[in-house]
Structures are given as C-alpha cells and as structure tokens.
Design a protein around this motif. Structure first.
Motif, PDB file in Angstrom:
ATOM      1  N   ILE A  89     -15.301-114.851 -56.107  1.00 52.78           N
ATOM      2  CA  ILE A  89     -16.751-115.078 -56.151  1.00 52.78           C
ATOM      3  C   ILE A  89     -17.186-115.456 -57.559  1.00 52.78           C
ATOM      4  O   ILE A  89     -17.989-116.375 -57.750  1.00 52.78           O
ATOM      5  CB  ILE A  89     -17.498-113.827 -55.638  1.00 52.78           C
ATOM      6  CG1 ILE A  89     -17.328-113.714 -54.124  1.00 52.78           C
ATOM      7  CG2 ILE A  89     -18.967-113.866 -56.013  1.00 52.78           C
ATOM      8  CD1 ILE A  89     -17.841-112.423 -53.537  1.00 52.78           C
ATOM      9  N   LEU A  90     -16.650-114.764 -58.562  1.00 53.98           N
ATOM     10  CA  LEU A  90     -16.995-115.082 -59.941  1.00 53.98           C
ATOM     11  C   LEU A  90     -16.560-116.495 -60.305  1.00 53.98           C
ATOM     12  O   LEU A  90     -17.294-117.225 -60.981  1.00 53.98           O
ATOM     13  CB  LEU A  90     -16.363-114.060 -60.884  1.00 53.98           C
ATOM     14  CG  LEU A  90     -16.774-114.145 -62.341  1.00 53.98           C
ATOM     15  CD1 LEU A  90     -18.288-113.981 -62.477  1.00 53.98           C
ATOM     16  CD2 LEU A  90     -16.049-113.106 -63.153  1.00 53.98           C
ATOM     17  N   ALA A  91     -15.404-116.917 -59.833  1.00 58.43           N
ATOM     18  CA  ALA A  91     -14.935-118.282 -60.090  1.00 58.43           C
ATOM     19  C   ALA A  91     -15.853-119.311 -59.417  1.00 58.43           C
ATOM     20  O   ALA A  91     -16.159-120.357 -60.000  1.00 58.43           O
ATOM     21  CB  ALA A  91     -13.505-118.445 -59.603  1.00 58.43           C
ATOM     22  N   GLN A  92     -16.311-119.016 -58.200  1.00 57.09           N
ATOM     23  CA  GLN A  92     -17.234-119.923 -57.518  1.00 57.09           C
ATOM     24  C   GLN A  92     -18.544-120.031 -58.289  1.00 57.09           C
ATOM     25  O   GLN A  92     -19.100-121.127 -58.439  1.00 57.09           O
ATOM     26  CB  GLN A  92     -17.517-119.421 -56.102  1.00 57.09           C
ATOM     27  CG  GLN A  92     -16.357-119.548 -55.153  1.00 57.09           C
ATOM     28  CD  GLN A  92     -16.639-118.921 -53.800  1.00 57.09           C
ATOM     29  OE1 GLN A  92     -17.701-118.348 -53.573  1.00 57.09           O
ATOM     30  NE2 GLN A  92     -15.676-119.009 -52.900  1.00 57.09           N
ATOM     31  N   ILE A  93     -19.048-118.907 -58.781  1.00 56.26           N
ATOM     32  CA  ILE A  93     -20.307-118.920 -59.543  1.00 56.26           C
ATOM     33  C   ILE A  93     -20.134-119.725 -60.820  1.00 56.26           C
ATOM     34  O   ILE A  93     -20.995-120.543 -61.179  1.00 56.26           O
ATOM     35  CB  ILE A  93     -20.770-117.480 -59.836  1.00 56.26           C
ATOM     36  CG1 ILE A  93     -21.211-116.802 -58.537  1.00 56.26           C
ATOM     37  CG2 ILE A  93     -21.894-117.468 -60.843  1.00 56.26           C
ATOM     38  CD1 ILE A  93     -21.503-115.328 -58.675  1.00 56.26           C
ATOM     39  N   GLN A 122      -7.580-106.329 -52.373  1.00 52.23           N
ATOM     40  CA  GLN A 122      -8.304-107.409 -51.703  1.00 52.23           C
ATOM     41  C   GLN A 122      -9.725-107.515 -52.227  1.00 52.23           C
ATOM     42  O   GLN A 122     -10.241-108.622 -52.444  1.00 52.23           O
ATOM     43  CB  GLN A 122      -8.316-107.180 -50.192  1.00 52.23           C
ATOM     44  CG  GLN A 122      -6.999-107.466 -49.518  1.00 52.23           C
ATOM     45  CD  GLN A 122      -7.034-107.156 -48.030  1.00 52.23           C
ATOM     46  OE1 GLN A 122      -7.960-106.532 -47.533  1.00 52.23           O
ATOM     47  NE2 GLN A 122      -6.000-107.593 -47.325  1.00 52.23           N
ATOM     48  N   LYS A 123     -10.380-106.363 -52.440  1.00 50.40           N
ATOM     49  CA  LYS A 123     -11.743-106.386 -52.968  1.00 50.40           C
ATOM     50  C   LYS A 123     -11.782-106.989 -54.366  1.00 50.40           C
ATOM     51  O   LYS A 123     -12.681-107.772 -54.689  1.00 50.40           O
ATOM     52  CB  LYS A 123     -12.333-104.975 -52.983  1.00 50.40           C
ATOM     53  CG  LYS A 123     -12.681-104.453 -51.612  1.00 50.40           C
ATOM     54  CD  LYS A 123     -13.228-103.053 -51.677  1.00 50.40           C
ATOM     55  CE  LYS A 123     -13.488-102.497 -50.286  1.00 50.40           C
ATOM     56  NZ  LYS A 123     -13.965-101.109 -50.336  1.00 50.40           N
ATOM     57  N   GLU A 124     -10.822-106.630 -55.207  1.00 45.50           N
ATOM     58  CA  GLU A 124     -10.753-107.195 -56.552  1.00 45.50           C
ATOM     59  C   GLU A 124     -10.527-108.708 -56.491  1.00 45.50           C
ATOM     60  O   GLU A 124     -11.137-109.467 -57.253  1.00 45.50           O
ATOM     61  CB  GLU A 124      -9.636-106.530 -57.363  1.00 45.50           C
ATOM     62  CG  GLU A 124      -9.942-105.116 -57.771  1.00 45.50           C
ATOM     63  CD  GLU A 124     -11.121-105.011 -58.706  1.00 45.50           C
ATOM     64  OE1 GLU A 124     -11.274-105.881 -59.595  1.00 45.50           O
ATOM     65  OE2 GLU A 124     -11.915-104.072 -58.534  1.00 45.50           O
ATOM     66  N   ALA A 125      -9.667-109.144 -55.594  1.00 47.07           N
ATOM     67  CA  ALA A 125      -9.402-110.577 -55.455  1.00 47.07           C
ATOM     68  C   ALA A 125     -10.663-111.309 -54.988  1.00 47.07           C
ATOM     69  O   ALA A 125     -10.963-112.406 -55.468  1.00 47.07           O
ATOM     70  CB  ALA A 125      -8.259-110.808 -54.479  1.00 47.07           C
ATOM     71  N   GLU A 126     -11.415-110.696 -54.067  1.00 49.01           N
ATOM     72  CA  GLU A 126     -12.668-111.305 -53.602  1.00 49.01           C
ATOM     73  C   GLU A 126     -13.673-111.405 -54.742  1.00 49.01           C
ATOM     74  O   GLU A 126     -14.369-112.420 -54.880  1.00 49.01           O
ATOM     75  CB  GLU A 126     -13.263-110.490 -52.460  1.00 49.01           C
ATOM     76  CG  GLU A 126     -12.562-110.672 -51.142  1.00 49.01           C
ATOM     77  CD  GLU A 126     -13.172-109.816 -50.042  1.00 49.01           C
ATOM     78  OE1 GLU A 126     -14.310-109.334 -50.213  1.00 49.01           O
ATOM     79  OE2 GLU A 126     -12.518-109.633 -49.010  1.00 49.01           O
ATOM     80  N   LYS A 127     -13.773-110.356 -55.567  1.00 46.57           N
ATOM     81  CA  LYS A 127     -14.703-110.395 -56.704  1.00 46.57           C
ATOM     82  C   LYS A 127     -14.340-111.514 -57.667  1.00 46.57           C
ATOM     83  O   LYS A 127     -15.214-112.241 -58.139  1.00 46.57           O
ATOM     84  CB  LYS A 127     -14.682-109.055 -57.451  1.00 46.57           C
ATOM     85  CG  LYS A 127     -15.405-107.949 -56.753  1.00 46.57           C
ATOM     86  CD  LYS A 127     -15.343-106.676 -57.580  1.00 46.57           C
ATOM     87  CE  LYS A 127     -15.976-105.514 -56.859  1.00 46.57           C
ATOM     88  NZ  LYS A 127     -15.876-104.267 -57.646  1.00 46.57           N
TER      89      LYS A 127
END
Length: 178
Positions: free
Chosen positions: A74-78, A66-71
């Motif tokens: 977030i990177l895709a949003q940036i 889940q943490k990897e998916a969140e990272k």
C-alpha cells in the motif's frame, strides 16, 4: 510359581465357581475391546499438543507477515501515485499553513494553489517525510489506501455554498475594509 488365584483356592478363601466366572469376564472384556484402540500415553498427548501449538504460532506469524507485506504494498502504491501526480511548487511565493500532528506546518505555493487548496480541489499529502500537493481525485484514491497520508483535504460541499448561501442576495460594498 502358582498364580494368586491358585493360592487363594488352596487356602480356601475362594471357590472354583467364582474363579471361573472372573476368568470368563476378563476374557469377554478382552474380546469386546477393539484391536485397533491402544491407550494413548501422556507423552504422545503432549507431543500432539505441542505440534498443534506450533502450527497455531506458525499461522499467527504467517498472518503478521502477510499484513506487513500488505502495508508495504500500500505504501508503494501511495508513493507511486504521489510521484506521478504531484504538482510543481517551485514557483510558490505564498505560504500556506496547516496543522499536521498537532503542529503548524508551512509550505510555499502560488496564489491559485492556495485558492484551490481552500476550496478542496487540491490536497496536501505527507509521503516520504515530505509534503506534496496532488489533485482531489488522487487524494481520494490515497485515502482509500491510507487515510493518514492525506493531511489536508477540505470538503467541497461545505466550502462551496452555492444556492444555499443565505447572504447571496446582499451586495458587499466596495469601500468595506476587513
């Protein structure tokens, strides 16, 4: 074959009253013990512990995923924020130098961008192994997601002195050379 108790009675080592009392005690103990409770073997205990440990490992792996998916999210949003809001630097003639990862980096921008970068109205962002220039508001949104992506964003309050400037009343001479 006679039981041990019968053999002890025949030998005269035990009497009938004691034997009867012992039989009654055993009978009472068996009656008092609930029928549903059975002694749990060590193998069952170990099997239960192994299942619990496996469940805990699975939970930990799930949290890491889940943490990897969140990272990644977030990177895709940036990346999307930078791609839609980056400023064009193609006409840049002036070099702007800044520090990133303890190294001095240089990008070429025009004079207005240099001024706005120094005043904190623009920011430099490092995404996809490239430096891009975005507006301050976009840089703040990126900082909410990941502060390490924003390389240069000067604080406006410390740069724009305004009314608190102690030298505001003094004029700078025209012939002063720096």
């Amino acid at each position: 074959m006679p039981s041990l108790q019968d053999q002890l009675l025949k030998a005269g080592l035990a009497d009938e009253k004691k034997a009867k009392a012992i039989r009654n005690e055993k009978h009472k103990k068996r009656k008092q013990q609930p029928k549903g409770t059975v002694e749990v073997s060590e193998a069952e205990v170990r099997a239960r512990q192994a299942r619990e440990e496996k469940a805990e490992r699975d939970r930990q792996l799930n949290l890491e995923r889940q943490k990897e998916a969140e990272k990644k999210e977030i990177l895709a949003q940036i990346r999307q924020l930078v791609a839609t809001n980056r400023l064009d630097r193609s006409r840049g003639e002036t070099s702007y130098q800044f520090v990133h990862d303890r190294k001095i980096k240089k990008i070429f921008v025009d004079d207005t961008m240099v001024d706005q970068l120094s005043r904190g109205r623009l920011a430099i962002v490092f995404v996809n192994n490239a430096y891009e220039i975005v507006a301050e508001g976009i840089a703040r949104k990126i900082m909410e997601r990941d502060e390490s992506s924003v390389v240069v964003l000067h604080d406006r309050k410390s740069d724009d002195q305004g009314d608190d400037d102690p030298y505001a009343g003094y004029e700078i001479p025209d012939d002063l050379m720096w």
